[in-house]
Design a protein around this motif. Sequence first.
Motif, PDB file in Angstrom:
ATOM      1  N   TRP A 133      27.593 -54.049   9.437  1.00 11.92           N
ATOM      2  CA  TRP A 133      26.918 -54.173  10.590  1.00 11.92           C
ATOM      3  C   TRP A 133      26.701 -52.620  11.037  1.00 11.92           C
ATOM      4  CZ3 TRP A 133      24.193 -58.131  12.473  1.00 11.92           C
ATOM      5  CH2 TRP A 133      23.401 -57.683  14.047  1.00 11.92           C
ATOM      6  N   ASN A 134      25.306 -52.488  11.087  1.00  8.33           N
ATOM      7  CA  ASN A 134      25.065 -51.179  11.463  1.00  8.33           C
ATOM      8  C   ASN A 134      25.367 -51.352  13.405  1.00  8.33           C
ATOM      9  OD1 ASN A 134      24.433 -48.493  12.373  1.00  8.33           O
ATOM     10  ND2 ASN A 134      22.013 -48.819  11.303  1.00  8.33           N
ATOM     11  N   HIS A 135      26.854 -50.681  13.242  1.00  5.73           N
ATOM     12  CA  HIS A 135      26.892 -50.599  14.733  1.00  5.73           C
ATOM     13  C   HIS A 135      26.534 -49.250  15.792  1.00  5.73           C
ATOM     14  CE1 HIS A 135      30.108 -53.626  13.773  1.00  5.73           C
ATOM     15  NE2 HIS A 135      29.781 -54.098  15.083  1.00  5.73           N
ATOM     16  N   GLU A 136      26.287 -48.067  15.375  1.00  3.55           N
ATOM     17  CA  GLU A 136      25.228 -46.940  15.582  1.00  3.55           C
ATOM     18  C   GLU A 136      23.794 -46.525  15.604  1.00  3.55           C
ATOM     19  OE1 GLU A 136      28.439 -46.717  13.625  1.00  3.55           O
ATOM     20  OE2 GLU A 136      29.277 -46.964  15.595  1.00  3.55           O
ATOM     21  N   TYR A 137      23.113 -48.000  15.774  1.00  4.69           N
ATOM     22  CA  TYR A 137      21.564 -48.116  16.077  1.00  4.69           C
ATOM     23  C   TYR A 137      21.211 -47.514  16.962  1.00  4.69           C
ATOM     24  CZ  TYR A 137      17.283 -50.333  16.435  1.00  4.69           C
ATOM     25  OH  TYR A 137      15.245 -49.723  16.566  1.00  4.69           O
ATOM     26  N   LYS A 138      20.146 -46.204  16.661  1.00  5.76           N
ATOM     27  CA  LYS A 138      19.613 -45.547  18.132  1.00  5.76           C
ATOM     28  C   LYS A 138      18.603 -46.328  17.929  1.00  5.76           C
ATOM     29  CE  LYS A 138      23.182 -43.666  20.024  1.00  5.76           C
ATOM     30  NZ  LYS A 138      23.799 -44.715  19.719  1.00  5.76           N
ATOM     31  N   PRO A 139      17.591 -46.402  18.644  1.00  3.46           N
ATOM     32  CA  PRO A 139      15.932 -46.841  18.254  1.00  3.46           C
ATOM     33  C   PRO A 139      15.692 -46.030  18.199  1.00  3.46           C
ATOM     34  CG  PRO A 139      16.085 -47.281  20.862  1.00  3.46           C
ATOM     35  CD  PRO A 139      17.661 -46.788  19.522  1.00  3.46           C
TER      36      PRO A 139
ATOM     37  N   ASP B 144      29.993 -58.051  13.258  1.00  5.75           N
ATOM     38  CA  ASP B 144      31.664 -57.787  11.697  1.00  5.75           C
ATOM     39  C   ASP B 144      32.360 -59.179  11.557  1.00  5.75           C
ATOM     40  OD1 ASP B 144      31.151 -54.531  10.844  1.00  5.75           O
ATOM     41  OD2 ASP B 144      29.877 -56.328  10.295  1.00  5.75           O
ATOM     42  N   GLY B 236      23.166 -52.388  16.029  1.00  4.91           N
ATOM     43  CA  GLY B 236      23.571 -51.695  17.432  1.00  4.91           C
ATOM     44  C   GLY B 236      23.986 -52.832  17.583  1.00  4.91           C
ATOM     45  N   GLN B 237      24.764 -51.566  18.814  1.00  2.00           N
ATOM     46  CA  GLN B 237      25.845 -52.833  19.723  1.00  2.00           C
ATOM     47  C   GLN B 237      26.168 -52.391  21.569  1.00  2.00           C
ATOM     48  OE1 GLN B 237      28.043 -54.926  20.281  1.00  2.00           O
ATOM     49  NE2 GLN B 237      29.778 -54.091  19.084  1.00  2.00           N
TER      50      GLN B 237
END
Lengths: 149, 275
Positions: A133-139, B144, B236-237
């Motif tokens: 999962w891409n936890h570091e997503y920034k819009p 995850d 995202g988180q």
Amino acid sequence: MSLFVRTGRLSLARQQILRAAAPASAPSGGGDQRLEIIRRVLFEQPAKEMPKLEGEALQQHETIERAWKLHQNQERESRNRSLERKFRKMEAAMNELEKTNDRLFKAAIVKSRHITFPRELKMPTETPSPQGWNHEYKPPVDATAPKSS
Amino acid sequence: MLGKGALLSRSFATAIPSRAPLVNNNFRIVSGVVLSRTPQITRDSTPFEKAYFDYSEKLERQTAAPLASDFYFKKGSLAERRWKEDEEARKRAMADPNLSLTDAVKEVQSIQQDEESVTPLSNKFETGSRLTEADKKNDIKSLDRALQRTLYLIVKKPRDQHSWQFPQGAVEDGEYLHDAAERELAEECGKNMDVWFVGRQPVGHYTYKFPEDHVKKNPGANGAKVFFMKAHVFAGQCKPDNKEVVDFAWVTKDELPQYVSPEYFDAVKDILSDL
């Protein structure tokens, strides 16, 4: 004509193609072998002989098939019940909204003629992405219009 | 506040909505968000399903035509040799009632992988593992975890009772339910999530009364009517704002009763997916 239809495993059209494609002389080298292989793969349909089950083996097979169908039915019923519960919840919420606030209710009823779904709403796969999962997503900075249907 | 709105509405053509929360019959109208992360992988087969698949595989093999290996494989190639080994394993498995075809092939392929280091096959690809690090550590904040299940976002309010709930916030005058839901999610959980709201209709509602000391402190409403809006998260988180919301967790439907109150779970459970 009717004889071919009854006896042959191959359809009439396919038999004609096979006869037209066959060379007059016998196969004589690597090139012809490849043609034979291709022709065989494309046109031959070996007869599917279902093994004749009798007695206990037949009972076993039928029991297994029935158990599978029962399992499928149970899965389907539980899925349908779950969907029905979700629908009733939605119905109750809309009824409550109608009683509560007229303006919000009228806005909730509105449905766009051009409903689209995002590409990211994908089906589950057998294994996940190796990156996870891409936890570091920034819009994106210039995104002004939010995703909405 | 109201005066300012009235003054501005005289000078501009469009009326700027006031920030007053909507109240109906002494119940504040609140918009909640059921933010879900859908299952990322297919679910595991049950033992019965696996047994049936193995049985069907063997039955299919009895009636299927043999693969035209001279068409698909180059004569004498490594791939052809590998496939011949797999076929031998499958033939042995057909006679053995306890061994399935897929298991037999897996055994042979593990032996082949040991030989890989000597003569590697050209097209190799990496697949992710179905059981992730987050599963092993049971990391509640990770997205995850529990890839076969649906994960729902719950947030913690800075109070003792009924602290965990779905993100929610009051609908303001001039706003619609879905607008309020998007705004509240961005305010409480940050903007670092790729979220998609599934339309304008609420998927459920929950009515509750405020405790008496809360009503004394904040007059204007005796309770709240929460209308839940459904949304999906793709990346995202969550980042709690530490004012209205101090903590968050991504939980499955089964784990939810451990966090929220029983009345809340009863109101909300039919909205959620089992898997």
